[in-house]
Write an enzyme that holds these catalytic residues in place. Structure first.
Site, PDB file in Angstrom:
ATOM      1  N   CYS A   1     -35.285  -7.656  34.845  1.00 28.19           N
ATOM      2  CA  CYS A   1     -36.057  -6.750  33.987  1.00 28.19           C
ATOM      3  C   CYS A   1     -37.186  -6.062  34.753  1.00 28.19           C
ATOM      4  O   CYS A   1     -37.533  -6.448  35.857  1.00 28.19           O
ATOM      5  CB  CYS A   1     -36.660  -7.530  32.824  1.00 28.19           C
ATOM      6  SG  CYS A   1     -35.429  -8.214  31.694  1.00 28.19           S
TER       7      CYS A   1
ATOM      8  N   HIS B   1     -40.483  -4.853  29.581  1.00 20.49           N
ATOM      9  CA  HIS B   1     -41.291  -5.715  28.722  1.00 20.49           C
ATOM     10  C   HIS B   1     -42.616  -6.061  29.368  1.00 20.49           C
ATOM     11  O   HIS B   1     -42.840  -5.791  30.549  1.00 20.49           O
ATOM     12  CB  HIS B   1     -40.518  -6.994  28.369  1.00 20.49           C
ATOM     13  CG  HIS B   1     -40.179  -7.842  29.555  1.00 20.49           C
ATOM     14  ND1 HIS B   1     -41.075  -8.700  30.150  1.00 20.49           N
ATOM     15  CD2 HIS B   1     -39.025  -7.958  30.255  1.00 20.49           C
ATOM     16  CE1 HIS B   1     -40.490  -9.315  31.160  1.00 20.49           C
ATOM     17  NE2 HIS B   1     -39.236  -8.876  31.251  1.00 20.49           N
TER      18      HIS B   1
END
Length: 181
Positions: A157, A141
């Site tokens: 992440c 992301h």
């Protein structure tokens, strides 16, 4: 005589600095940004719909298109600790522009004051775009906090600059294979 000696020393000193850098560049293992070079064949049997390798050591994401004609490297943020780092094979299963963010149960244990953030919000930890992996709660992301890129700063992440995730998002189909190393 002193000027010639001083000049000779300066030239020799400059040459001593240039030669090691030239020798390192000739090795071909690292590019100008110091990312370790990757070859998709070292990680996958075929390109499939495309390939992504997230290298947590050099903090880079490597992308190859399905036909191999497009290869790109992006600087990333990586997980803060090995405990938060999941390694192995997965794939892109969903993509979202303006994703909303909800803390995971383990994040709520560590940070009880954290609250969900709506998609499009300036303080959204997922930035402008998100690509969801087949592993629950693991994503590639964007981020509004550009200080995080190039550092271990995530809870698991892989983060990219918002403009870079938007670029990657456009060229990456669902089903793209991903490997975190």
């Amino acid at each position: 005589m002193t000027l010639l000696t001083r000049r000779s020393l300066m030239i020799a000193g400059a040459a001593a600095l240039v030669v090691p850098a030239t020798a390192r560049a000739a090795e071909g293992r690292r590019n100008v940004s110091s990312f370790a070079s990757q070859d998709w064949r070292d990680h996958f049997d075929s390109l499939g719909k495309g390939c992504i390798v997230c290298d947590t050591e050099s903090r880079a994401l490597h992308y190859w298109s399905a036909d191999g004609s497009d290869y790109r490297v992006y600087p990333t943020s990586v997980p803060k600790t090995d405990e938060l780092t999941k390694r192995g094979y997965t794939e892109i299963v969903r993509k979202k522009v303006g994703p909303s963010w909800t803390p995971t149960a383990s994040q709520m244990e560590r940070f009880p004051d954290w609250r969900p953030v709506a998609g499009g919000a300036e303080d959204n930890p997922l930035g402008t775009h998100a690509m969801y992996l087949s592993w629950p709660a693991y994503l590639i992301h964007g981020t509004h906090d550009t200080r995080k890129i190039g550092r271990p700063s995530s809870d698991g992440c892989i983060g990219l600059y918002n403009e870079k995730i938007a670029e990657l998002f456009e060229i990456t189909p669902i089903g793209t294979q991903v490997r975190l190393i």
